[in-house]
Design a protein around this motif. Sequence first.
Motif, PDB file in Angstrom:
ATOM      1  N   VAL A  60      53.287  45.193  22.371  1.00 52.59           N
ATOM      2  CA  VAL A  60      53.726  45.016  23.752  1.00 52.59           C
ATOM      3  C   VAL A  60      52.449  44.959  24.577  1.00 52.59           C
ATOM      4  O   VAL A  60      51.648  45.892  24.561  1.00 52.59           O
ATOM      5  N   ALA A  61      52.235  43.829  25.266  1.00 55.16           N
ATOM      6  CA  ALA A  61      50.963  43.601  25.957  1.00 55.16           C
ATOM      7  C   ALA A  61      51.109  43.727  27.475  1.00 55.16           C
ATOM      8  O   ALA A  61      50.235  43.306  28.217  1.00 55.16           O
ATOM      9  N   THR A  62      52.224  44.258  27.918  1.00 49.82           N
ATOM     10  CA  THR A  62      52.449  44.379  29.353  1.00 49.82           C
ATOM     11  C   THR A  62      53.220  45.655  29.646  1.00 49.82           C
ATOM     12  O   THR A  62      53.744  46.281  28.730  1.00 49.82           O
ATOM     13  N   ALA A  63      53.282  46.025  30.897  1.00 49.10           N
ATOM     14  CA  ALA A  63      54.014  47.226  31.293  1.00 49.10           C
ATOM     15  C   ALA A  63      54.624  46.999  32.673  1.00 49.10           C
ATOM     16  O   ALA A  63      54.179  46.113  33.414  1.00 49.10           O
ATOM     17  N   ALA A  64      55.640  47.787  33.006  1.00 42.69           N
ATOM     18  CA  ALA A  64      56.262  47.686  34.326  1.00 42.69           C
ATOM     19  C   ALA A  64      55.186  47.838  35.395  1.00 42.69           C
ATOM     20  O   ALA A  64      54.313  48.698  35.293  1.00 42.69           O
ATOM     21  N   GLY A  65      55.237  46.977  36.397  1.00 37.15           N
ATOM     22  CA  GLY A  65      54.262  47.028  37.469  1.00 37.15           C
ATOM     23  C   GLY A  65      53.137  46.018  37.303  1.00 37.15           C
ATOM     24  O   GLY A  65      52.405  45.751  38.251  1.00 37.15           O
ATOM     25  N   ASP A  66      53.011  45.442  36.104  1.00 45.23           N
ATOM     26  CA  ASP A  66      51.963  44.433  35.881  1.00 45.23           C
ATOM     27  C   ASP A  66      52.306  43.132  36.587  1.00 45.23           C
ATOM     28  O   ASP A  66      53.456  42.680  36.569  1.00 45.23           O
ATOM     29  N   LYS A  67      51.287  42.497  37.166  1.00 42.76           N
ATOM     30  CA  LYS A  67      51.451  41.139  37.678  1.00 42.76           C
ATOM     31  C   LYS A  67      51.088  40.202  36.535  1.00 42.76           C
ATOM     32  O   LYS A  67      50.094  40.413  35.846  1.00 42.76           O
ATOM     33  N   VAL A  68      51.906  39.195  36.320  1.00 42.12           N
ATOM     34  CA  VAL A  68      51.646  38.260  35.223  1.00 42.12           C
ATOM     35  C   VAL A  68      51.606  36.837  35.760  1.00 42.12           C
ATOM     36  O   VAL A  68      52.147  36.541  36.824  1.00 42.12           O
ATOM     37  N   ASP A  69      50.961  35.979  34.996  1.00 42.20           N
ATOM     38  CA  ASP A  69      50.857  34.577  35.341  1.00 42.20           C
ATOM     39  C   ASP A  69      51.537  33.742  34.264  1.00 42.20           C
ATOM     40  O   ASP A  69      51.775  34.235  33.160  1.00 42.20           O
ATOM     41  N   ILE A  70      51.782  32.488  34.556  1.00 41.17           N
ATOM     42  CA  ILE A  70      52.412  31.605  33.567  1.00 41.17           C
ATOM     43  C   ILE A  70      51.586  31.609  32.289  1.00 41.17           C
ATOM     44  O   ILE A  70      50.366  31.462  32.335  1.00 41.17           O
ATOM     45  N   GLY A  71      52.264  31.816  31.161  1.00 40.28           N
ATOM     46  CA  GLY A  71      51.578  31.745  29.875  1.00 40.28           C
ATOM     47  C   GLY A  71      50.985  33.061  29.401  1.00 40.28           C
ATOM     48  O   GLY A  71      50.491  33.138  28.286  1.00 40.28           O
ATOM     49  N   ASP A  72      51.018  34.108  30.255  1.00 37.54           N
ATOM     50  CA  ASP A  72      50.522  35.404  29.787  1.00 37.54           C
ATOM     51  C   ASP A  72      51.381  35.904  28.623  1.00 37.54           C
ATOM     52  O   ASP A  72      52.607  35.781  28.667  1.00 37.54           O
ATOM     53  N   VAL A  73      50.742  36.460  27.619  1.00 39.50           N
ATOM     54  CA  VAL A  73      51.482  37.027  26.481  1.00 39.50           C
ATOM     55  C   VAL A  73      52.036  38.385  26.902  1.00 39.50           C
ATOM     56  O   VAL A  73      51.314  39.257  27.355  1.00 39.50           O
ATOM     57  N   LEU A  74      53.355  38.539  26.778  1.00 40.13           N
ATOM     58  CA  LEU A  74      54.009  39.795  27.160  1.00 40.13           C
ATOM     59  C   LEU A  74      54.238  40.684  25.942  1.00 40.13           C
ATOM     60  O   LEU A  74      54.024  41.881  25.995  1.00 40.13           O
ATOM     61  N   LEU A  75      54.695  40.062  24.851  1.00 39.09           N
ATOM     62  CA  LEU A  75      54.849  40.817  23.622  1.00 39.09           C
ATOM     63  C   LEU A  75      54.920  39.876  22.438  1.00 39.09           C
ATOM     64  O   LEU A  75      55.071  38.670  22.612  1.00 39.09           O
TER      65      LEU A  75
END
Length: 80
Positions: A60-75
């Motif tokens: 899991v490469a993200t967490a609640a509260g993270d800002k993400v952009d198109i194409g970011d790997v989330l998990l």
Amino acid sequence: EKHHEEHGSRQVLAPMPGLVVKVLVSPGDAVAEDQAVVVIEAMKMENELRSPRAGVVSEVATAAGDKVDIGDVLLSIEEA
């Protein structure tokens, strides 16, 4: 038997810029194809991102509260 592309991990990518509201799975969790795994808020709407395959969450490469952009790997999801 195919040994390329079919095996290994499949990544769930952010389809749009937004804010991660909830991560619904943890590493080691078994997931079904099309199961909701991450909720992103974009343009005041919540979007559920779904697993592209049945398998096991390997990262899991993200967490609640993270800002993400198109194409970011989330998990990443490994074949079970």
